[in-house]
Design an enzyme around this catalytic site. Structure first.
Site, short mmCIF file in Angstrom:
data_model
loop_
_atom_site.label_atom_id
_atom_site.label_comp_id
_atom_site.label_asym_id
_atom_site.label_seq_id
_atom_site.Cartn_x
_atom_site.Cartn_y
_atom_site.Cartn_z
N THR A 70 0.75 -1.22 -0.09
CA THR A 70 0.04 0.02 -0.10
C THR A 70 0.90 1.29 0.12
O THR A 70 1.89 1.21 0.89
CB THR A 70 -0.97 -0.16 1.38
OG1 THR A 70 -1.57 -1.17 1.18
CG2 THR A 70 -1.97 1.13 1.19
N ARG A 121 5.10 6.96 0.57
CA ARG A 121 4.40 6.89 1.90
C ARG A 121 5.34 7.04 3.17
O ARG A 121 6.53 6.76 2.82
CB ARG A 121 3.89 5.38 1.77
CG ARG A 121 3.40 4.49 3.00
CD ARG A 121 3.08 3.32 2.82
NE ARG A 121 3.24 2.58 3.96
CZ ARG A 121 2.84 1.05 4.17
NH1 ARG A 121 2.56 0.52 3.32
NH2 ARG A 121 2.96 0.64 5.30
N GLU A 140 9.67 -7.04 -1.85
CA GLU A 140 10.21 -5.89 -2.80
C GLU A 140 11.82 -6.20 -2.89
O GLU A 140 12.26 -5.77 -4.19
CB GLU A 140 10.13 -4.57 -2.17
CG GLU A 140 8.67 -4.37 -1.87
CD GLU A 140 7.89 -4.66 -0.88
OE1 GLU A 140 8.68 -5.73 0.06
OE2 GLU A 140 6.96 -4.13 -0.57
N ASN A 163 -4.55 -8.38 3.88
CA ASN A 163 -4.59 -7.02 4.27
C ASN A 163 -4.34 -6.10 3.09
O ASN A 163 -4.82 -4.94 3.22
CB ASN A 163 -3.53 -6.63 5.13
CG ASN A 163 -3.64 -5.47 5.87
OD1 ASN A 163 -4.67 -5.16 6.38
ND2 ASN A 163 -2.51 -4.76 5.98
#
Lengths: 338, 1189
Positions: free
Chosen positions: B28, B111, B61, B1005
């Protein structure tokens, strides 16, 4: 023995057709039935209502929990949102057509005018040799008049006939005030065959779990009498071919239907009960019987015991009815116990 | 062509078309970019050169960056999408990719980084953490810019060979819907050079012309080699300008690496980067129009830092500059943009490019998507006008600790009058956001109209509230901040009027559309006093509709979205009414068309019925209500909860000053209990007459709302009327009573308890001993009952039968009322942990669902018992959780060892008998643990009388003498993928840690992406065509060590086996791994059927229940226990009930059949292996070779 016959213009190697049942849920199932020797296969029924209900249910499941939490605004990839249309059905149909030599017919139970037409067209495109319209309305609906039910049958048939070029059969139920008149109307409206009869879903009740069990029982030979009588009555009176279904257990039952005037005889129960390979037993038995009776081909046996077209049906029926009463009165009760 | 898309889609649209390889991993707020790429590829959408890009999901990642590096070195045009911690995991490869001068683009939805707490929201902390890697960094400020600069990045990297990181603000831009002009393939082709692509391929590794790249270098040449790249970096600014010019040539949209706007002779200027620049630019325009000499410099190219362009952009008249950073670097002289600006201007002054060095002040704004508004921009300019502007200031918060914050005017409004501003309050479940997204698309498609939408969600996964901020207007909308002064407010849930400040953002004379169950003539009297006051004071035009009833009538119970959307169009006048209705119906057909005609027809009917059902209400001239708003928390709550937690709960957290917040991220346990959310209309109700007191309902309750107590009947004295109680079903206790109390204000109505109840009521067998019933009529009485229930004595833990499900119902859950999804499949396991081991439990929790429902503010569910003991919980990161938990263990062991050593040293002073007892005490059974606690209490008393450093030392570690239960908890995304290496290592360590994998078989999630636990044939994001590899058998992997206790459990199939496994795992003195099947909303099931699906998973043989206990092997027995029966139902009876499988049957029936067939084979094969193992001799399993520790 020549068992070949013709049904709605389709050349069949014999008059035995595997009717819509779980046996045709998969391509392998269709293959097994075909390998057993039947003349054609009607694929399991596509229920528009089920398709629509699945669509609504899937939409609900996809929406559940979505747009609620910033990290997981959805839980399924976009493709999951695709309408759960009849793609699975059409895929089985398409592959079944490719996999077997015999004709494969689609069976459709629609709800909406659009559904009947669209799905029928899609079945044709998928290679269905013909389409059987499995028309019935829920008998629980007490608001629909008999006339409305009849009109709907005709409307559905007309619209599908307009939409497709393959033959269209109508599988109808026995519960009309005048089944004969209904059959005639459908005949006039262009039905290529009438399939007699549909068995209404009659769910059972489980007294242990106190629940309704949505199960459909296999048919018994005694149930063949009603459709057989109607076939005998309609034989020669309608242009449409006549297909018999319900109550085929042994080769005799096939023969009886042919004698009454059926063009083809369908069975699901016997194949489910004994396995698809049982078709060979039915066909061998049919050949034997025809041999014994001196019928060289199917046409020779067909309609031998039908009501002659020139006779008045009501007379014939009354005569048969009176005969049955007389037999009952003259016999002792023991003969009825069987 | 104009389209209305969000920043993620705008960016992915370009990145996809310019890539041959996309290496992806969900995080996210960047996940949608990867999801778009994956979906487009599955639809065979082609890139600019007619090929379908290869999209490959990696295990982390770090993995994505590695694959990216490899793809680039092999000559592919490759990209990836990430954010936050994900970007940090890419750092090592970023140095490599840049060091090798490899053209590549990373797209980042910027973020926050996890520091004192995790945050999924937007700021530049992640991007700033990679500014030193050698990547060029390009910043976009809006959705349109993200689209355009994505192209600039891809074009420039090919020209310069310097890899690019292109970023935009997470959520604010990544998730903002806005109307943009889309780049055509021709536009893109005109900007990107094919020749340069050939050159890139030519530099790739190839055995046809081999070379070596990636050498190890020594002191002789490394330094010089590092300096070789300077000319390439020097060329970047011009190359980017050139690409920008080419984009402008095609589109008319001109960007520069540094853009100045404002007064040509400005004296005060803001330097800023990202979406805040849009706010600053619009505000500057307004201020200049009112005569102020101000300006703004927007930085688009941040690395290489465009020092010359910055110096040139700044008017010579500028005296003071405020550099705003959207990040925080504690301990630095200032944040990065500030430091770079200072350096650039001072160099410019030194070189004589600028005559004088302006005064430069650094400030911080907008961390974690904190609002940044025109008022704040003006506040910054005002600060620059002060005699002594603050250095290192903050704007947007109240810093009463360090005094950094500047003041601003929250009412300052610069938005043009022709922009229609609307706000909609709803629930996640009612479809409000979806309807608003539809509205935006409808209006964005209208000629001459532009639309913008931004959506705010709360922190719960069940019953969550949403606030939609929509703007429409004739000009492109550049307002990257929430709507205020709204002319239209939609309140889609009546109850929100009491819980949220619905009318706070309403402009005078605004329209309020309220979905309410009251008829028009009764609605006024239903309002609280403050709401009536606001309506009168602001002159609100009030409309009401009972949309919930209409929705039920048309067969869309609970989905009021289309009805209320129709009302909005009818009242707001953004389009002529007839046109609007027509457009809605078209949109309905488009949105729901794929879901079937039934759905479309129902929604069309909803449109028609909406117009009939809406009424305008005459607002009386005076306030008549005496009812106040309900209190957020009850009286008597702890100070912190009252002053801080409650403010966050009430949506006033923005106003909390710095001093209110803990300095180190430490928050009190158990705050969820204060938040009575009342989210379900239907709640569980117990029937004492028929209940057999088995405890099943309480065992499976995901929200810990079902509690049992047994007590002597004398305690019933003073019970409220209607307090339910039954004779305790136990031999020899004739006077004992039993009560099962439902905490109805916390119940989510999921119905799992009803499903788990084995009782049939005589004469009414459908009725269970626990049933769902309407909440509202019961609330008042049940509040009293709960209060009384809490006065009943808690059952003594040492007298509870821990070995049975029935017994565990008397163990107090120390995890309660989480905000997990209604009917969550994970939380019953988590709760069980807390019941069994809670007072000595330490939890290391991997990031994921369990860390969110376990630790997302404002309120958290982990709590403590009456003695003040309870689980100590922490979340470190996603990837490191096993290691984090191992750290707990080694520290505990070290300190327990220290305590034992000190104890022996003080043996005589403390009493040899007590010390010996403590050191030799068994600590398995609850009674033994209690006895140890009593000994320690005595020890502490005696320690009070002992002085000296040894005693001090002992006092600080004495609590470690009670055996700690260390649990490492996380989902399958962690255990199977990103944390797999660490988990494997920790399991091999031999240390006494317990691992609980909450296996939903998907990244729940982040919205359902495939993990290595995703089963064959299931559809998930990143596996849109069905997973084609079987899931990893983590159990067998762990069993192979011989020293690991392993269990596979499924509570819905066999709760007793679950309980046994948890206890055995905990008791085992070594690593334990418990794999728990968790049904999940991402399976596409009605959550109420979750337990049933667990049962089917086991019955079909898909999820065999097993336990592997090394202790049994050591005793000579077969350690592998198969606890479930042979497959008894076809696999299809399990899978066909889940949308994740059904979906493929629809989209690709042939493939679905193929994978299902393979799945059936896999089930049988797995069963064969397990069955064979269950019949082996002990010696055929690996021995536990550890020595006693």
């Amino acid at each position: 023995m020549d068992l070949t016959t013709d049904y709605m213009g389709l050349a069949l190697r014999n008059p035995l057709i595997a009717s819509a049942s779980p046996l045709s849920w998969t391509v392998e199932g269709v293959q097994r039935v075909a390998d057993a020797g039947v003349g054609a296969v009607v694929l399991y029924s596509l229920f528009e209502e089920q398709v629509r209900r699945d669509a609504a249910e899937n939409a609900r499941l996809i929406e559940a929990g979505s747009e609620s939490f910033a990290e997981s605004l959805s839980y399924f990839p976009d493709v999951a949102e695709d309408e759960p249309g009849p793609r699975h059905y059409l895929s089985v149909l398409e592959r079944a057509v490719a996999a077997v030599e015999i004709p494969v017919l689609g069976s459709l139970n629609g709800v909406t005018p659009g559904g009947w037409v669209d799905f029928a067209r899609q079945m044709q495109d998928a290679g269905a040799a013909a389409i059987e319209l499995n028309i019935y309305y829920l008998p629980g609906d007490t608001r629909i008049s008999g006339r409305e039910v009849e009109d709907r049958h005709v409307e559905v048939l007309r619209s599908v006939k307009e939409a497709v070029s393959v033959p269209v059969a109508v599988k109808l139920g026995p519960h009309f005030s005048s089944t004969g008149a209904m059959a005639m109307r459908l005949d006039e409206a262009g039905a290529d065959a009438l399939v007699l009869f549909n068995r209404f879903l009659q769910p059972d009740i489980d007294p242990e779990t106190l629940s309704v069990v949505p199960q459909i029982g296999l048919s018994h030979p005694s149930e063949a009498r009603l459709p057989r009588t109607w076939i005998a009555l309609l034989y020669g009176r309608v242009r449409a071919d006549l297909a018999a279904t319900t109550g085929v257990e042994g080769p005799d039952d096939v023969g009886k239907y042919l004698l009454a005037g059926a063009d083809v005889v369908m069975t699901a129960s016997a194949l489910l009960r004994h396995g698809p390979e049982y078709a060979a037993v039915l066909l061998d038995g049919l050949s034997d019987w025809m041999g014994r009776k001196g019928f060289e081909n199917v046409a020779a046996a067909r309609g031998k015991l039908a009501v002659p077209a020139e006779a008045d049906g009501a007379d014939y029926e009354r005569a048969g009815y009176v005969g049955a009463l007389r037999a009952a009165n003259m016999s002792d009760y023991a003969s009825w116990k069987a | 062509m104009r389209v209305t898309v969000d920043g993620n889609e705008a960016t992915a649209s370009v990145a996809y078309r310019l890539s041959e390889v996309c290496c992806i991993y969900p995080i996210t707020p960047s996940s949608p970019m990867a999801e778009f790429a994956d979906e487009w590829a599955s639809h065979k959408r082609v890139n600019l050169w007619g090929g379908v890009p290869t999209v490959v999901e990696m295990q982390s990642e770090g993995g994505a960056a590695g694959a990216l590096h490899g793809a680039l070195q092999s000559g592919a045009l490759a990209t990836t999408f990430t954010a936050s911690q994900g970007l940090l995991l890419m750092i090592p490869n970023m140095y490599k990719i840049a060091g090798e001068l490899t053209p590549a683009v990373l797209h980042v939805a910027a973020r926050s980084l996890a520091a004192q707490g995790l945050s999924i929201f937007g700021d530049h902390a992640d991007v700033m953490a990679v500014r030193q890697t050698g990547f060029a960094i390009l910043a976009s400020a809006s959705v349109q810019e993200a689209h355009d600069l994505a192209l600039v990045a891809h074009a420039s990297t090919l020209v310069t060979r310097v890899p690019f990181l292109h970023f935009f603000d997470g959520f604010r831009t990544s998730h903002e819907l806005n109307t943009i002009e889309i780049l055509t393939d021709e536009d893109i082709a005109a900007v990107v050079s094919d020749e340069l692509i050939q050159a890139h391929r030519g530099r790739a590794l190839s055995p046809e012309h081999p070379f070596i790249r990636g050498t190890a270098q020594n002191p002789d040449v490394y330094f010089q080699a590092r300096e070789t790249v300077n000319p390439f970096y020097a060329a970047v600014p011009d190359a980017v300008e050139d690409a920008m010019a080419r984009v402008a040539g095609r589109t008319g949209r001109q960007y520069h690496i540094v853009d100045y706007s404002g007064h040509p002779e400005a004296e005060r200027v803001i330097v800023i980067m990202g979406s805040g620049g849009e706010t600053a630019k619009e505000t500057v325009a307004a201020l200049v129009a009112s005569g102020e000499r101000v300006g703004v410099v927007q930085i688009r190219l941040f690395r290489p830092f465009p020092a010359e362009a910055l110096a040139a952009a700044l008017p010579a008249t500028v005296r003071r500059v405020a550099v705003l950073d959207r990040t925080k670097e504690p301990g630095s002289m200032g944040e990065p943009l500030y430091l770079d600006t200072v350096a650039a201007l001072s160099e410019a002054a030194a070189k004589g490019v600028r005559q004088a060095m302006p005064e430069v002040f650094g400030g911080r704004y907008g961390l974690s998507s904190k609002e940044f508004t025109p008022g704040m921009v003006r506040g910054v300019f005002d600060e620059l006008s002060a005699d002594q502007p603050r250095r290192g200031f903050t704007v947007g918060i109240n810093d009463d600790v360090s005094g950094t914050s500047i003041s601003w005017d929250p009412t300052f409004d610069i938005e043009p009058a022709e922009t229609v501003r609307s706000i909609f309050f709803g629930l996640g479940s009612d479809g409000t956001v979806g309807a608003n997204k539809n509205t935006i698309k409808i209006l964005g498609d209208e000629e001459g109209l532009n639309a913008q939408g931004y959506f705010v969600y709360d922190s719960k996964k069940s019953g969550s509230q949403t606030v939609s901020h929509l703007r429409f207007g004739p000009k492109p909308i550049r307002a990257p901040y929430l709507v205020s002064q709204a002319s239209f407010i939609g309140c889609h849930q009546y109850g929100l009027l009491d819980r949220a400040d619905v009318l706070g953002p309403a402009a005078p004379g605004a329209t309020l559309l309220l979905n309410c169950p009251y008829p028009p003539d009764e609605v006024w009297d239903s309002f609280s006093r403050p709401v009536q006051e606001q309506i009168i004071a602001k002159g609100i035009d009030l409309y009401v509709i009972d949309a919930s009833r209409i929705a039920r009538d048309v067969g869309l119970a609970g989905r009021t979205n289309v009805i209320l959307q129709t009302c909005f169009f009818a009242i707001s006048g953004v389009l002529p009414r007839d046109v609007a209705i027509d457009r809605i119906k078209m949109a309905v057909a488009k949105t729901y068309g794929r879901r079937g005609t039934e759905v479309v027809e129902k929604n069309q009917a909803a449109v028609d019925r909406a117009l009939e059902g809406m009424h305008r209400v005459e607002v009386p001239g005076k306030v008549t209500a005496t009812r106040e708003l309900p209190r957020v928390v009850p009286d008597g709550v702890p100070e912190f909860v009252r002053t801080v937690t409650a403010e966050m709960m009430a949506g006033r957290g923005e106003a909390l000053p710095v001093s209110a917040l803990p300095v180190d991220g430490t928050y009190p346990s158990g705050t969820a209990a204060y938040e009575k959310r009342n989210i379900s209309e239907f709640i569980a109700r117990w029937e004492p007459e028929t209940c057999i007191q088995c405890g099943n309902c309480s065992f499976v309750c995901p929200h810990s709302v079902i509690r049992s107590r047994q007590y002597d009947k004398s305690h019933l004295k003073g019970a409220p009327d209607g307090f339910r109680s039954a004779r305790l079903d136990a031999v020899g206790l004739p006077d004992a009573r039993y009560t099962l109390q439902v905490y109805i204000e916390d119940c989510t109505g999921c119905g799992l308890c009803v499903e788990a109840c084995p009782v049939e009521t005589p004469g009414d067998p459908v009725r269970k001993a626990i049933n769902l019933t309407e909440r509202v009529p019961l609330v008042a009485a049940e509040r009293e009952n709960i209060a009384f229930f809490q006065t009943l004595p808690a059952t003594d833990r040492s007298r509870v039968d821990f070995g049975t499900v029935r017994g565990t119902q008397f163990l107090e859950p120390l995890f309660e009322f989480s905000g997990a999804c209604e009917g969550c499949g994970e939380t019953p396991y988590v709760k069980l942990l807390s019941q069994l081991f809670g007072d000595r439990l330490m939890v290391a929790n991997a990031t994921g669902c369990s860390s969110i429902y376990g630790g997302n503010l404002p309120t958290t569910p982990w709590t403590k018992d009456a003695d003040g003991r309870g689980p100590a919980w922490s979340n470190s990161l996603f990837e490191d959780n096993a290691e984090f938990g191992l750290g707990f263990r080694v520290a505990a062991d070290t300190h327990a060892g220290l305590a034992r050593r000190r104890l022996l040293e003080l043996r005589d002073a403390l009493g040899p008998e007590l010390v010996d007892d403590i050191l030799s005490a068994p600590q398995q059974r609850e009674s033994e643990l209690r006895a140890q606690r009593e000994r320690l209490a005595e020890l502490k008393r005696r320690l009070d009388g002992v002085d000296g450093t040894v005693a001090e030392d002992l006092r600080s570690v004495v609590d470690f003498l009670v055996r700690r239960s260390i649990w490492i908890v996380g989902g399958d995304g962690w255990a199977y993928d990103i944390g797999s290496g660490g988990l494997d290592h920790v399991l091999s360590s031999g240390r006494n840690v317990n691992v609980l994998v909450l296996d939903t078989e998907v990244y729940s999630n982040t919205g359902g992406q495939m993990s290595k636990a995703t089963p064959l044939g299931a559809v998930a994001k990143f596996a849109t065509s069905g997973k084609t590899v079987v899931s990893k058998d983590l159990a067998l992997q762990a069993i192979s060590y011989g020293s690991v206790y392993v269990a596979r459990v499924a509570m819905g199939a066999d709760p007793q086996q679950t309980l046994t496994a948890f206890r055995e795992a905990e008791a085992y003195d070594g690593p334990s791994l418990v794999l728990a099947y968790c049904h999940c909303i991402s399976h596409g099931i009605a959550m109420r059927d979750g337990l049933d699906q667990q049962y089917r998973a086991v019955e079909s043989g898909y999820w065999p229940l097993v336990r592997y206990d090394p202790v049994v092997r050591a005793a000579g027995g077969n350690p592998f226990m198969l606890d479930s029966t042979r497959p008894r139902i076809p696999l299809g009876d399990y899978t066909n009930r889940e949308l994740r499988y059904r979906s493929l049957q629809n989209t690709d029936p042939v493939e679905a059949e193929r994978l299902h067939g393979l799945g059936e084979q896999q089930v049988l094969r797995q069963w064969d292996v397990y069955e064979e193992m269950a019949t082996r001799g002990a010696q055929r399993f690996a021995a536990d070779a550890r020595k006693e520790q």
